[in-house]
Design an enzyme around this catalytic site. Structure first.
Site, short mmCIF file in Angstrom:
data_model
loop_
_atom_site.label_atom_id
_atom_site.label_comp_id
_atom_site.label_asym_id
_atom_site.label_seq_id
_atom_site.Cartn_x
_atom_site.Cartn_y
_atom_site.Cartn_z
N SER A 152 0.85 -1.18 0.00
CA SER A 152 0.00 0.00 0.00
C SER A 152 0.89 1.23 0.00
O SER A 152 2.06 1.16 0.38
CB SER A 152 -0.89 0.01 1.25
OG SER A 152 -1.49 1.27 1.46
N TYR A 165 -2.30 -0.95 10.54
CA TYR A 165 -2.41 -1.24 9.10
C TYR A 165 -1.16 -0.77 8.36
O TYR A 165 -0.56 -1.52 7.58
CB TYR A 165 -3.65 -0.57 8.52
CG TYR A 165 -3.77 -0.75 7.03
CD1 TYR A 165 -4.15 -1.97 6.49
CD2 TYR A 165 -3.47 0.30 6.15
CE1 TYR A 165 -4.26 -2.15 5.12
CE2 TYR A 165 -3.58 0.13 4.78
CZ TYR A 165 -3.97 -1.10 4.26
OH TYR A 165 -4.06 -1.28 2.91
#
Length: 274
Positions: A152, A165
């Site tokens: 990401s 995350y």
């Protein structure tokens, strides 16, 4: 049509988190390129529907294995199932993962544990279990074997209110780039894909709205980034989806950490970063 160097015809590709969003996108692109599939996720009905679609549209064979990879023993169960069925995987797409949003002190610790288990532990264990098969496949099918891990843009800096995350995705990026180097002489294509916010169920699962984002990436955008990377003769250790995201990732690596985390924290007050 772009030049297609990555050619998985006659091989089997395993896609985790294949029931929707990016996972389903990977399955469709791989099937269109001639690979048979192993589809795994929690929602069996969606997997079976996707398997029917791929068979009708591309003539591919899909094996559906419904599993929650965050559960203890799930990866070992999946690998044992593959061996029992006599399936050898030539491409692995570690797509399964999710985010939590909120300050660490206010986030359910069980949910955080599941987040780390899926995003990090399961990805690592499945990669280790199947890597020998992937390396053998890269010798038998030099243009048709790959390891794709979903990282990401959150991997490039700390993200307040998504601390766990972002940390898991930083792990995925670092882990994948190390494997890229370790396997560089094998012919196996290894890359980490780093999308920004994508128009999928990601935000719903994270417990936030995507309304604050005007320019969400599409699944097609991320597929284009991924398969452009795989189609290169020398696949890069990571690829960022979206020009703006690529620029931000590069800038984040050059600024002082205190500046970066402050800016990202202010940006992330209203919604998560994918």
């Amino acid at each position: 049509m772009r030049n297609r160097v990555f050619n998985p015809i006659g091989t089997v590709a395993l896609v985790t988190g294949a029931s929707s969003g990016l996972g389903a996108g990977f399955a469709r692109e791989l099937a269109e390129r001639g690979a048979d599939l192993v589809l795994t996720a929690r929602r069996q009905d969606r997997l079976e529907g996707l398997a029917v679609e791929l068979a009708e549209k591309y003539g591919t064979v899909s094996t559906v294995i419904p599993l929650d990879l965050a559960a203890p023993g799930a990866v070992a169960e999946l690998v044992a199932d593959l061996h029992t069925r006599g399936i050898t995987v030539g491409t692995l797409v570690n797509n399964a993962g999710f985010a939590t949003y909120g300050t660490l002190a206010d986030t359910d610790p069980v949910r955080l544990s599941e987040e780390v288990s899926l995003n990090v532990t399961a990805l690592t264990a499945l990669t280790r279990a199947l890597l020998p098969d992937l390396l053998r496949a890269s010798r038998a099918h030099p243009a048709g074997a790959a390891l794709v891990n979903l990282a990401s843009t959150a991997a490039f800096q700390p993200v307040p209110k998504m601390a766990v995350y972002a940390a898991t995705k930083a792990y995925v990026l670092s882990f994948t780039e190390a494997l890229w180097y370790e396997t560089r002489q094998s012919g196996l294509k290894v890359t980490a894909i780093c999308p920004g916010p994508v128009d999928t169920e990601f935000f719903e699962v994270a417990g936030r709205s995507a309304d604050s984002y005007r320019d969400l990436l599409t699944v097609a955008d991320v597929m284009r980034t991924t398969f452009t990377a795989l189609d290169r003769a020398s696949t890069p250790p990571h690829a960022v989806s979206g020009l703006r995201n690529s620029v931000f990732a590069q800038v984040a690596g050059r600024l002082p950490h205190r500046t970066v985390v402050t800016v990202v924290g202010r940006m992330n007050r209203s919604g998560p970063t994918a």
